[in-house]
Design a protein around this motif. Structure first.
Motif, mmCIF file in Angstrom:
data_model
loop_
_atom_site.group_PDB
_atom_site.id
_atom_site.type_symbol
_atom_site.label_atom_id
_atom_site.label_comp_id
_atom_site.label_asym_id
_atom_site.label_seq_id
_atom_site.Cartn_x
_atom_site.Cartn_y
_atom_site.Cartn_z
ATOM 1 N N VAL A 14 -10.973 -4.888 -2.880
ATOM 2 C CA VAL A 14 -9.403 -5.805 -2.900
ATOM 3 C C VAL A 14 -8.755 -4.246 -2.189
ATOM 4 O O VAL A 14 -7.576 -4.850 -1.299
ATOM 5 C CB VAL A 14 -8.916 -6.162 -4.254
ATOM 6 C CG1 VAL A 14 -7.461 -6.882 -4.832
ATOM 7 C CG2 VAL A 14 -10.017 -7.837 -4.524
ATOM 8 N N GLU A 15 -9.180 -3.385 -2.988
ATOM 9 C CA GLU A 15 -8.176 -2.478 -2.799
ATOM 10 C C GLU A 15 -8.658 -2.087 -1.633
ATOM 11 O O GLU A 15 -6.818 -1.486 -0.315
ATOM 12 C CB GLU A 15 -8.491 -1.082 -3.154
ATOM 13 C CG GLU A 15 -7.482 0.197 -3.227
ATOM 14 C CD GLU A 15 -8.199 1.230 -3.988
ATOM 15 O OE1 GLU A 15 -7.720 2.851 -4.355
ATOM 16 O OE2 GLU A 15 -8.760 1.114 -5.107
ATOM 17 N N LEU A 16 -9.397 -2.217 -0.726
ATOM 18 C CA LEU A 16 -9.950 -1.673 0.748
ATOM 19 C C LEU A 16 -9.035 -2.631 1.183
ATOM 20 O O LEU A 16 -8.172 -2.147 2.500
ATOM 21 C CB LEU A 16 -11.106 -1.869 1.225
ATOM 22 C CG LEU A 16 -11.818 -1.712 2.584
ATOM 23 C CD1 LEU A 16 -11.130 -0.349 3.098
ATOM 24 C CD2 LEU A 16 -13.417 -1.915 2.574
ATOM 25 N N ARG A 17 -9.261 -3.990 1.064
ATOM 26 C CA ARG A 17 -8.226 -5.352 2.055
ATOM 27 C C ARG A 17 -6.474 -4.420 1.516
ATOM 28 O O ARG A 17 -5.825 -4.711 2.638
ATOM 29 C CB ARG A 17 -8.155 -6.537 1.270
ATOM 30 C CG ARG A 17 -7.170 -7.964 1.909
ATOM 31 C CD ARG A 17 -7.062 -9.023 1.086
ATOM 32 N NE ARG A 17 -6.208 -8.113 0.204
ATOM 33 C CZ ARG A 17 -6.490 -9.383 -1.110
ATOM 34 N NH1 ARG A 17 -7.286 -10.409 -0.918
ATOM 35 N NH2 ARG A 17 -5.852 -8.786 -2.449
ATOM 36 N N ASP A 18 -6.130 -4.178 0.651
ATOM 37 C CA ASP A 18 -4.482 -3.807 0.476
ATOM 38 C C ASP A 18 -4.372 -2.778 1.605
ATOM 39 O O ASP A 18 -3.140 -2.292 1.815
ATOM 40 C CB ASP A 18 -4.331 -3.770 -1.131
ATOM 41 C CG ASP A 18 -4.414 -4.672 -1.792
ATOM 42 O OD1 ASP A 18 -4.487 -5.671 -1.133
ATOM 43 O OD2 ASP A 18 -4.923 -4.639 -2.614
ATOM 44 N N ARG A 19 -5.285 -1.202 1.520
ATOM 45 C CA ARG A 19 -5.185 -0.541 2.143
ATOM 46 C C ARG A 19 -4.848 -0.502 3.379
ATOM 47 O O ARG A 19 -4.709 -0.026 4.511
ATOM 48 C CB ARG A 19 -5.909 0.411 1.709
ATOM 49 C CG ARG A 19 -5.823 0.905 0.535
ATOM 50 C CD ARG A 19 -4.563 2.172 -0.020
ATOM 51 N NE ARG A 19 -4.757 2.499 -1.189
ATOM 52 C CZ ARG A 19 -4.002 2.980 -1.270
ATOM 53 N NH1 ARG A 19 -2.762 3.385 -1.619
ATOM 54 N NH2 ARG A 19 -3.692 3.546 -2.905
ATOM 55 N N LEU A 20 -5.243 -1.393 4.043
ATOM 56 C CA LEU A 20 -5.779 -1.416 5.734
ATOM 57 C C LEU A 20 -4.913 -2.823 5.860
ATOM 58 O O LEU A 20 -3.811 -2.986 7.429
ATOM 59 C CB LEU A 20 -7.352 -2.817 5.962
ATOM 60 C CG LEU A 20 -8.286 -1.708 5.332
ATOM 61 C CD1 LEU A 20 -9.818 -2.841 5.579
ATOM 62 C CD2 LEU A 20 -8.319 -0.717 7.193
#
Length: 259
Positions: A14-20
């Protein structure tokens, strides 16, 4: 996989998605702001080539939609470059929680240094390499030929060189990170100098056009930047521990310390 481990894995995704998403939004915001000047941006990119063409000669577009899509691609590339600090920061922020405190303190210098060096590599390519290479090609071409480069092929050519020189100028950062993290000592990096020189000319021969000028103009800065990285690495790395180990060895022996 246990429930806690699965929950942690999902939270990382989820954090990776938000950062992307944040990185993509930053690029798109800059892109939308620059779109009204897409044609002018391409003209600026084509200026080194236009300066070497015979008077009255223009570049051509062989595709129906090429005159529209090529300036859009160029504008998107410029948007990514301008938003690069945000993109790099998002990447760093994703991996920072897993790093030690002294490693996290490198965030701002690393992001700024990486962005600045990449831009310097592109600027060196635009202001020095393009003019030299295009002039060399124009002088070498037979007088019976009137060059009229296709704008899409020109974009592919300059994109390749931009990426090559941008990454080349990241060499000092790579050297410093390897030495600072204790992965490779400065002495080992110095011993690898002959292999780096050979590798620089091999890489230059692969990624640049088949002319000696552009190959030298990529390989020589790569070697010089490697030397610059060694100088900076000596300044920022701490002396070896009394037992002769690196900083990484000390951490492994005495514990990670502050997280």
């Amino acid at each position: 996989m246990s429930g806690d481990a699965q929950e942690t894995f999902v939270s990382h995704l989820v954090e990776l998605r938000d950062r992307l998403l944040r990185a993509i939004v930053a690029v798109l915001v800059v892109f939308v702001c620059l779109m009204p000047w897409a044609g002018d941006i391409y003209d600026l990119l084509a200026l080194p080539m236009m300066d070497t063409l015979p008077e009255g000669t223009h570049m051509i577009a062989t595709g129906v939609v090429t005159p529209f899509f090529v300036p859009v691609k160029v504008t998107l590339m410029v948007s990514f470059v301008l938003a690069l600090p945000v993109v790099l920061y998002q990447a760093w922020a994703f991996i920072a929680p897993g790093l030690y405190a002294h490693e996290r303190r490198l965030a701002i210098p690393l992001v700024l240094g990486t962005s600045l060096l990449f831009l310097l590599g592109m600027a060196f390519c635009y202001f020095f390499v393009f003019g030299t290479v295009f002039k060399f090609i124009a002088e070498f071409a037979p007088k019976s030929i009137v060059p009229a480069p296709d704008i899409e092929q020109y974009l592919s050519f300059v994109m390749t060189l931009f990426i090559a020189f941008g990454l080349t100028f990241e060499v000092p950062v790579i050297v410093v990170v390897l030495a600072k993290a204790g992965i490779v000592s400065v002495e080992k990096l110095k011993e690898a100098r002959p292999y780096v020189i050979v590798g620089a000319f091999v890489i230059a021969a692969i990624v640049t056009p088949p002319d000696v000028v552009s190959q030298i103009m990529l390989a020589v800065p790569m070697c010089l930047l490697y030397e610059l990285g060694l100088v900076i690495a000596r300044m920022v790395t701490k002396p070896a521990t009394p037992a002769g180990g690196t900083e990484l060895d000390r951490i492994e022996a005495h514990g990670p310390g502050e997280r």
